[in-house]
Design a protein around this motif. Sequence first.
Motif, PDB file in Angstrom:
ATOM      1  N   ASN A  10      -6.084 -63.332 -24.097  1.00  9.57           N
ATOM      2  CA  ASN A  10      -6.082 -64.159 -22.890  1.00  9.57           C
ATOM      3  C   ASN A  10      -4.793 -64.955 -22.710  1.00  9.57           C
ATOM      4  N   ILE A  11      -3.763 -64.642 -23.496  1.00  9.05           N
ATOM      5  CA  ILE A  11      -2.493 -65.366 -23.431  1.00  9.05           C
ATOM      6  C   ILE A  11      -1.355 -64.364 -23.518  1.00  9.05           C
ATOM      7  N   SER A  12      -0.421 -64.462 -22.568  1.00  9.57           N
ATOM      8  CA  SER A  12       0.718 -63.545 -22.552  1.00  9.57           C
ATOM      9  C   SER A  12       1.990 -64.282 -22.188  1.00  9.57           C
ATOM     10  N   LEU A  13       3.103 -63.739 -22.645  1.00 11.80           N
ATOM     11  CA  LEU A  13       4.417 -64.208 -22.234  1.00 11.80           C
ATOM     12  C   LEU A  13       4.789 -63.378 -21.015  1.00 11.80           C
ATOM     13  N   ASN A  20      11.908 -66.435 -14.699  1.00 12.99           N
ATOM     14  CA  ASN A  20      11.702 -67.462 -15.713  1.00 12.99           C
ATOM     15  C   ASN A  20      10.576 -67.048 -16.657  1.00 12.99           C
ATOM     16  N   GLU A  21      10.787 -67.287 -17.965  1.00  8.13           N
ATOM     17  CA  GLU A  21       9.726 -67.023 -18.923  1.00  8.13           C
ATOM     18  C   GLU A  21       8.642 -68.084 -18.785  1.00  8.13           C
ATOM     19  N   VAL A  22       7.411 -67.642 -18.880  1.00  9.64           N
ATOM     20  CA  VAL A  22       6.269 -68.532 -18.752  1.00  9.64           C
ATOM     21  C   VAL A  22       5.151 -68.006 -19.643  1.00  9.64           C
ATOM     22  N   ILE A  23       4.474 -68.907 -20.312  1.00  4.14           N
ATOM     23  CA  ILE A  23       3.281 -68.520 -21.057  1.00  4.14           C
ATOM     24  C   ILE A  23       2.118 -68.659 -20.091  1.00  4.14           C
ATOM     25  N   ALA A  24       1.369 -67.579 -19.943  1.00  2.18           N
ATOM     26  CA  ALA A  24       0.263 -67.564 -18.990  1.00  2.18           C
ATOM     27  C   ALA A  24      -1.062 -67.386 -19.717  1.00  2.18           C
ATOM     28  N   PHE A  25      -2.050 -68.139 -19.264  1.00  5.28           N
ATOM     29  CA  PHE A  25      -3.416 -68.026 -19.769  1.00  5.28           C
ATOM     30  C   PHE A  25      -4.249 -67.418 -18.644  1.00  5.28           C
ATOM     31  N   GLY A  26      -5.104 -66.491 -19.001  1.00 10.70           N
ATOM     32  CA  GLY A  26      -6.003 -65.891 -18.022  1.00 10.70           C
ATOM     33  C   GLY A  26      -6.933 -64.926 -18.723  1.00 10.70           C
ATOM     34  N   ILE A  43      -4.215 -65.583 -13.242  1.00  3.39           N
ATOM     35  CA  ILE A  43      -3.622 -66.596 -14.110  1.00  3.39           C
ATOM     36  C   ILE A  43      -4.351 -67.913 -13.893  1.00  3.39           C
ATOM     37  N   GLU A  44      -4.857 -68.472 -14.981  1.00  2.84           N
ATOM     38  CA  GLU A  44      -5.581 -69.743 -14.909  1.00  2.84           C
ATOM     39  C   GLU A  44      -4.674 -70.936 -15.183  1.00  2.84           C
ATOM     40  N   ARG A  45      -3.621 -70.703 -15.992  1.00  2.00           N
ATOM     41  CA  ARG A  45      -2.762 -71.809 -16.401  1.00  2.00           C
ATOM     42  C   ARG A  45      -1.430 -71.252 -16.855  1.00  2.00           C
ATOM     43  N   THR A  46      -0.361 -71.986 -16.572  1.00  2.00           N
ATOM     44  CA  THR A  46       0.964 -71.553 -17.002  1.00  2.00           C
ATOM     45  C   THR A  46       1.697 -72.682 -17.706  1.00  2.00           C
TER      46      THR A  46
END
Length: 170
Positions: A10-13, A20-26, A43-46
């Motif tokens: 549930n977490i990806s770069l 821009n690099e972002v860590i995404a939760f979903g 995506i639930e959160r970045t």
Amino acid sequence: MRVIKNIHNNISLCLDSKGNEVIAFGKGIGFRKPPYDIPVSQIERTFYNANPILVDTLSQIPEAIIQVSTDIIDYANQLLNGKFNDNLIFTLADHIMFSMKRQQEHININLPLAHEVKHMYPTEIKIGEYALKVIKEKLNAELPKQEAAIITLHVIDYGLVDNQLTNSNS
């Protein structure tokens, strides 16, 4: 959003539309082999500006601990009407993981300043106390009460992005 590396299920770069690099939760965004595109609606959160060293350690931290850390920082942001640096979520998750490991191995750390932290930061200590409650409820781990002061110091050390934590007695 373009997934370039999966950290957990549930977490990806990712790379945003500007590169821009972002860590995404979903939910389930890390199931496929990268690279691939996912709709922003998944995506639930970045988290932007994540320290690359922290990104590498994330895969070693269980997702449940990362989620608990996120809950704690959400509470801290609400309590203090601010915004903490996103990296705090990852460093706090790392701290919680090692605190739980110390507890399992019966390694106790004495913090002589625990009483002073509670006295000097009466509002901020609520974050540490909340953390112990959430860790017990969601991770089924009961950490020593002094861990509330250690977590509080950890949060104070990071500070807020848009304003400073202050000594509540000044």
